[in-house]
Design a protein around this motif. Sequence first.
Motif, PDB file in Angstrom:
ATOM      1  N   TRP A 123       0.832  -1.208   0.000  1.00 24.01           N
ATOM      2  CA  TRP A 123       0.000   0.000   0.000  1.00 24.01           C
ATOM      3  C   TRP A 123       0.866   1.257   0.000  1.00 24.01           C
ATOM      4  O   TRP A 123       0.533   2.245  -0.648  1.00 24.01           O
ATOM      5  N   GLU A 126       2.017   1.936  -3.462  1.00 21.75           N
ATOM      6  CA  GLU A 126       0.972   2.565  -4.273  1.00 21.75           C
ATOM      7  C   GLU A 126       0.902   4.063  -3.989  1.00 21.75           C
ATOM      8  O   GLU A 126       0.770   4.881  -4.908  1.00 21.75           O
ATOM      9  N   GLN A 127       1.005   4.439  -2.712  1.00 26.53           N
ATOM     10  CA  GLN A 127       0.997   5.859  -2.357  1.00 26.53           C
ATOM     11  C   GLN A 127       2.202   6.582  -2.945  1.00 26.53           C
ATOM     12  O   GLN A 127       2.083   7.709  -3.441  1.00 26.53           O
ATOM     13  N   GLU A 128       3.364   5.943  -2.895  1.00 27.53           N
ATOM     14  CA  GLU A 128       4.574   6.561  -3.439  1.00 27.53           C
ATOM     15  C   GLU A 128       4.448   6.777  -4.943  1.00 27.53           C
ATOM     16  O   GLU A 128       4.857   7.823  -5.467  1.00 27.53           O
ATOM     17  N   GLU A 130       1.651   7.165  -6.612  1.00 23.87           N
ATOM     18  CA  GLU A 130       0.678   8.243  -6.820  1.00 23.87           C
ATOM     19  C   GLU A 130       1.317   9.602  -6.578  1.00 23.87           C
ATOM     20  O   GLU A 130       1.096  10.547  -7.340  1.00 23.87           O
ATOM     21  N   ARG A 131       2.124   9.709  -5.516  1.00 26.59           N
ATOM     22  CA  ARG A 131       2.804  10.980  -5.238  1.00 26.59           C
ATOM     23  C   ARG A 131       3.787  11.326  -6.349  1.00 26.59           C
ATOM     24  O   ARG A 131       3.906  12.490  -6.751  1.00 26.59           O
TER      25      ARG A 131
END
Length: 306
Positions: A123, A126-128, A130-131
Amino acid sequence: MVLGVAGDQEPPRVVMESPDDCRNVQPALSQNSRTLVPAMERLSEQERRLAYLCSVRGYPEKELFRRYPAPKDPLSDAVLLDQGRRACRGEKPPSPIELGRRGVHWPSLEEMAYLCPRTAARWLGEQERERAARRAEYEREQARARAYCERTVSPGSEPVKEGTELASGGESGSYLVGDVGGAAPTDGLVEAAGGSATVSTGTQGDFCLTVRAYRKRPPLALKGWDRVVEVGIESPDGRLRVGSDTGPMALPAVTVSGPGSYRLRVYVRGRDEPETISPELPAERHLLVVFPGRSKERKVFKDEER
């Protein structure tokens, strides 16, 4: 909704006996998706459970674990660990009312990392991504706006030095020429005192800024500008630069005749246009013209702002 069912939980077992147990826990907050799993797997299961419980209970009294206050009547280790496992399985959290009633918060991604590091790492990855995608899009928009500023510079007589930058008004809605700490403009545009001047913008967002430095007074060109004001400014070291509250801008020094007295002519247009938000191109443009001159007189050559 209840936070746990007896059949879903392990038999009651004390993992954390007191806040003192939390003084040497291993933080997960400094890890990224590539280092999280190895860092957590170096800890024993007991150490990871303890670190999780310390975090969700707000211990120890370090900045790392102070995002949430410790509840006055904490739930058992088993209930809190069960809640963490539910979060790791991707279950939806109970309502804020239910969480508040029980005196707990739903585990954060960093806290989940202690109980399910591989899931948390996925997870987190995924955040990285997106950033990174948002950052790349932002940089493309900034490059496009910067190219627009450079492409649409108003013509003028040939300066000794010239530079154009995509600048930002920032929280103060202004920028500086010379020393930090210039006075606030009394006329709404520019105020100079000694070796500093403050120029007000009509936006806290992006605008186009061009600087031109001359060895002698250039011709006055008023066409296409809403307001043109000229003031005197000193440069004791001959290295007057343009900057913001956060530091110098990527623009050349505007004093090309060494230490001494200069005139600062400020051209602006679009200050009264509606605020633009990326990816819109900047509506506001500033041109600073600097040349040697002893006069301290303020001169207003044009004022047609609405």
